[in-house]
Scaffold this active site. Structure first.
Site, PDB file in Angstrom:
ATOM      1  N   SER A  99      29.434 -55.646  82.120  1.00 16.14           N
ATOM      2  CA  SER A  99      30.579 -55.036  82.796  1.00 16.14           C
ATOM      3  C   SER A  99      31.425 -54.254  81.799  1.00 16.14           C
ATOM      4  CB  SER A  99      31.395 -56.120  83.519  1.00 16.14           C
ATOM      5  OG  SER A  99      32.394 -55.557  84.319  1.00 16.14           O
ATOM      6  N   LEU A 100      32.688 -54.645  81.595  1.00 11.46           N
ATOM      7  CA  LEU A 100      33.538 -53.992  80.608  1.00 11.46           C
ATOM      8  C   LEU A 100      32.836 -53.864  79.264  1.00 11.46           C
ATOM      9  CD1 LEU A 100      36.280 -53.293  79.115  1.00 11.46           C
ATOM     10  CD2 LEU A 100      36.491 -55.761  78.832  1.00 11.46           C
ATOM     11  N   GLN A 257      28.788 -48.124  87.994  1.00  7.98           N
ATOM     12  CA  GLN A 257      28.932 -49.518  87.578  1.00  7.98           C
ATOM     13  C   GLN A 257      30.074 -50.219  88.293  1.00  7.98           C
ATOM     14  OE1 GLN A 257      31.334 -51.008  84.684  1.00  7.98           O
ATOM     15  NE2 GLN A 257      29.715 -51.582  83.238  1.00  7.98           N
TER      16      GLN A 257
END
Length: 315
Positions: A99-100, A257
């Protein structure tokens, strides 16, 4: 165009965590290290005082989506820079972030400068927080069930009129779902009835679901204005679990995403089976990715990034 490393030997992959590992004092271990000054650049580019976030801000406040993201990005970046400073010749062949953490991976792989990465993480956090503020989301980890069973659980919740989707495919026994708070509460009830373990996560947004579509739209101008390096070391993307080495692909991948599941187990499979990585280093904070990797591939070498010498943290 997506490419993958030639199968000419074993190699090391660098892994970077996402939101959820933040806590007060996260940066203490790196304070005083030669890498610490990079935080000035991160603060200027992102619009956040990251030194204060890493040293002073309380854990409860760090649960806020935008603060959590820039804090974890900064801590992981310090971990990577200290590793590179102390082990400049250590070969790292591939990169991936959860993710991040994908943004940290892009900086480490040379696709983004520190300033561009920090700017995008700041914009991403603000865009997601803006969506969550008027309509908070929720996420939960479902343990002890294969993906198909968790997908069936989300379908049952949606049949009741609530909004929930699979958000992270972390392992064969852990899948994260995300949606509205009511949907997550109903999911907990159904999971208990099915004998599944279910843990609500400390986040306030329904990350990686269609509910994040407004944030993807808000982030897109910043992505389009970013100069990704034309070519860089391989980064395995969350949305398709394929290695990418061309900067022109990342604006679209990063936008997708936000509204697509993180295919983390498939990402690990790509690193191990397609890219011959038999060593993984988790560039923390925390050991979440190391634990997931060991569970999926018990026979490969998994470690956490080295911790700075005590004299630096004491300064």
């Amino acid at each position: 165009m997506a490419t993958q490393q030639e199968n000419t030997g074993r190699s090391t992959a660098a892994l970077f965590p996402g939101q959820g590992v933040q806590r007060q004092g996260l940066g203490t271990r790196w304070r005083g290290t030669p890498s610490w000054p990079v935080l000035a650049e991160v603060s200027e580019a992102s619009g956040y005082d990251v030194e204060e976030l890493l040293l002073e801000t309380g854990t409860e406040s760090l649960g806020r989506t935008d603060l959590a993201q820039i804090t974890v990005f900064s801590a992981s970046l310090l971990s990577w820079f200290e590793f590179r400073r102390t082990q400049p010749d250590a070969p790292v062949a591939a990169f991936a972030g959860h993710s991040l953490g994908e943004y940290t991976a892009l900086v480490a792989a040379g696709a983004l400068t520190v300033a561009e990465g920090a700017r995008l993480v700041g914009e991403r956090g603000r865009a997601m927080a803006a969506v969550a503020r008027p309509a908070p989301g929720a996420m939960a980890a479902v343990m002890g069930a294969a993906f198909d069973r968790v997908e069936a659980l989300t379908e049952r919740v949606r049949e009741s009129g609530e909004s929930v989707w699979v958000a992270n495919l972390n392992s064969g026994h852990q899948t994260v779902i995300a949606g509205t708070p009511d949907a997550i509460r109903l999911g907990a009830k159904l999971a208990r009835e099915d004998g599944l373990r279910y843990t609500v996560l400390p986040v306030s947004a329904a990350c990686h679901t269609p509910l994040m579509a407004p944030s993807a739209g808000a982030l897109r101008p910043a992505l389009d204005a970013t100069r990704f390096a034309p070519a860089h070391r391989p980064v395995v993307a969350n949305v398709d679990a394929r290695p990418h080495t061309e900067g022109a692909e990342w604006a679209e991948l990063c936008a997708r995403q936000l509204v697509s599941p993180v295919r983390w187990l498939e990402t690990l499979e790509t690193l191990v089976h397609s890219m011959n990585c038999d060593q993984m280093i988790d560039f923390g904070p925390g050991r979440t990715l190391a634990a997931l990797t060991r569970r999926a591939f018990p026979d490969i070498s998994v470690s956490s990034a080295p911790v700075p010498a005590p004299e630096f943290a004491a300064q």
